[in-house]
Scaffold this active site. Structure first.
Site, short mmCIF file in Angstrom:
data_model
loop_
_atom_site.label_atom_id
_atom_site.label_comp_id
_atom_site.label_asym_id
_atom_site.label_seq_id
_atom_site.Cartn_x
_atom_site.Cartn_y
_atom_site.Cartn_z
N GLY A 44 0.84 -1.20 0.00
CA GLY A 44 0.00 0.00 0.00
C GLY A 44 0.87 1.24 0.00
O GLY A 44 1.70 1.41 0.89
N ASN A 123 -5.97 -5.48 7.76
CA ASN A 123 -5.69 -5.86 6.37
C ASN A 123 -6.76 -6.86 5.96
O ASN A 123 -6.95 -7.88 6.62
CB ASN A 123 -4.30 -6.49 6.28
CG ASN A 123 -3.95 -7.01 4.89
OD1 ASN A 123 -3.13 -7.91 4.75
ND2 ASN A 123 -4.55 -6.46 3.86
N GLY A 124 -7.44 -6.57 4.87
CA GLY A 124 -8.51 -7.45 4.40
C GLY A 124 -9.73 -6.63 4.06
O GLY A 124 -9.64 -5.41 3.85
N TYR A 264 1.87 -12.82 -6.50
CA TYR A 264 2.19 -11.42 -6.77
C TYR A 264 2.29 -10.52 -5.54
O TYR A 264 3.22 -9.73 -5.44
CB TYR A 264 1.11 -10.85 -7.72
CG TYR A 264 1.27 -9.39 -8.02
CD1 TYR A 264 2.35 -8.92 -8.75
CD2 TYR A 264 0.33 -8.46 -7.58
CE1 TYR A 264 2.51 -7.57 -9.03
CE2 TYR A 264 0.48 -7.10 -7.85
CZ TYR A 264 1.56 -6.67 -8.58
OH TYR A 264 1.72 -5.35 -8.84
#
Ligand code: SF4
Length: 487
Positions: A44, A123-124, A264
């Site tokens: 991020g 996070n999520g 990735y």
């Protein structure tokens, strides 16, 4: 002025939306958190925040737009974040105000309860956030942000739990979706993963202190020892007095970590699910070479994320590996306010073809994924302009045909190339001699599942490839999203 961080090249990639980091028992905690967030910057780049606690100063927080290195290295900011406990968050752009984040949406979020304050970094993505938010607002909650994560603070406020960990536990039982959370009170650092363990979270140790991180690469940067992953469905509470205490507050289910983390999102120098991310990516290249061989002169990665798979493809096929495309590492910081003309240069600003190498050659290009396909087309143009005789694309993931609702920024389904075209149509549209994707089974084998994907009970979340969502995205269904029909 908001810095220009999103690059035209990157708009054709899926983006992990957050990274979280926290420490306890470390003098000058904020510096360790800043270093950890810096190592997680790939998760991020839009904004970041740090919260610390110190007895005299109380809870202290700083939230800023832009890179960690530009905000959390200066004495005027860091001196406002004293204490031996702290948590931090980097964000791309989560549910709510996509593309136009307000500072109020930047985490960690903070709540003051009768037994003291608590800060959380998430996070999520909460897949029932719309319904929860509606209910909470009807019952009197006043939201400060548009972020789904703020629901957790309000649910904690309504809980009758005796202490903050109990309240967090109760709040999270009402939440659906993906969450890896790092949270803190005045004296405790907490880490929680959702029952499926969709997003990663790891525990590290440095001296007498502890660290929680989205990835192991951020433990490395502070010199912490990687102890273990937080297990799916596990909640740990760490205090300087009592050390690490673990329990499993949710119904136990089979884990389904995000397989795209291996392809990735995670850094190649991280360890994920007990495996080196680099090695998994190299192995994907090996699988690709076995599944989709082609006669050619060179194997070239689309840098940087295609590199390990290109190495694997070259090793398996015996075709020489070469740096046919060079990435300008400093691009993101050069043009603070790009003009329209510069924007139109698109991918050329970031990638350049090594002409002397490519001319007259049959080239295999290895990339991590095809999202909209616009970048693949531009790269093909650049390679042909440089005089390549043939261009063959090999993709280190299956076709991305479904959006992610678990904390990854994905275009809507109609904008995903693989949702609207067959593989042959995609090849034709991109304009290359051949286009092949690794199979879902090949990807699973590369990620350590020797027999491939267990179709009855898949080992990972792979919804963006298969359309089989392990957690029903209830908010999106309410908005009209059509799930894949059961086979
Ligand atoms: S849908 Fe794709 S990107 Fe999202 S969690 Fe599942 S595998 Fe990962």
């Amino acid at each position: 002025m908001r810095p220009f961080l999103a690059h035209p090249f990157d708009s054709d990639k899926l983006h992990e939306e957050c990274g979280v980091f926290g420490v306890i028992g470390m003098a000058d905690a904020s510096s360790f958190v800043a270093l950890g967030l810096h190592a997680l910057q790939h998760r991020g780049q839009e904004a970041g925040g740090i919260v610390t606690y110190e007895a005299e100063a109380g809870f202290c927080s700083a939230r800023r737009f832009g890179y960690v290195r530009d905000n959390f290295t200066k004495a005027d900011v860091m001196s406002t974040l004293p204490g031996t406990i702290g948590i931090g968050h980097v964000r791309y752009s989560t549910a709510g105000s996509k593309g136009a984040t307000a500072i109020r949406d930047v985490q960690p979020f903070f709540g003051e309860f009768s037994m003291g304050g608590s800060a959380i970094a998430h996070n999520g993505n909460i897949t029932n956030a719309t319904a929860l938010r509606r209910e909470l607002i009807e019952r009197g909650s006043i939201f400060q942000s548009s972020s789904d994560s703020e629901c957790i603070i309000h649910l904690m406020a309504r809980s009758m739990g005796r202490n903050i960990p109990d309240r967090m536990e109760e709040a999270l039982r009402k939440v659906e979706g993906a969450f890896s959370i790092v949270a803190m009170t005045r004296t405790k650092l907490m880490g929680v993963r959702d029952p499926l363990g969709v997003r990663p979270l790891v525990l590290g140790k440095l001296g007498d202190g502890w660290a929680l991180s989205s990835e192991t690469c951020a433990l490395d940067i502070i010199g912490a020892e990687f102890i273990r992953e937080i297990e799916p469905g596990e909640m740990i509470v760490i205090s300087e007095k009592e050390g690490v205490q673990s329990h499993f507050p949710f119904r136990r289910v089979k884990s389904r970590g995000c397989i795209f983390e291996h392809v990735y999102f995670s850094r190649p120098d991280s360890i994920l699910g007990g495996r080196s991310v680099y090695e998994t990516r190299r192995q994907i290249g090996v699988e690709l070479a076995k599944e989709s061989p082609v006669d050619a002169d060179l194997v070239c990665p689309v840098p940087d994320s295609g590199t390990p798979a290109a190495i694997g493809y070259s090793q398996e096929s015996g075709i020489p590996y070469a740096m046919g495309i060079i990435r300008n590492q400093y691009m993101g910081r050069t043009f603070i306010e790009p003009t329209e003309q510069i924007r139109n240069m698109g991918v050329r600003l970031k990638l350049n073809v090594n002409r002397a190498l490519i001319k007259g050659k049959r080239v295999i290009l290895v990339d991590d994924s095809v999202v909209r396909g616009t970048t693949s087309r531009k790269i093909k143009d650049m390679i042909l302009d440089a005089g390549a005789a043939e261009v063959h694309f090999r993709i280190a993931s299956p076709p991305t045909a479904w959006p992610c609702f678990y904390g990854v920024d994905t275009p809507e389904r109609s904008k995903l190339l693989a949702a609207t075209m067959s593989e042959e149509e995609m090849r034709d549209w991109i304009g290359v001699d051949s286009l092949k994707f690794v199979s879902l089974d090949g990807l699973y084998r590369a990620a350590g599942a020797a027999k491939g994907r267990d179709t009855k009970s898949p080992q990972y979340c792979d919804a963006c490839f298969s359309g089989e969502y392990p957690i029903a995205p209830s908010d999106m269904i309410e908005k009209g999203f059509e799930m894949k029909a059961a086979e």
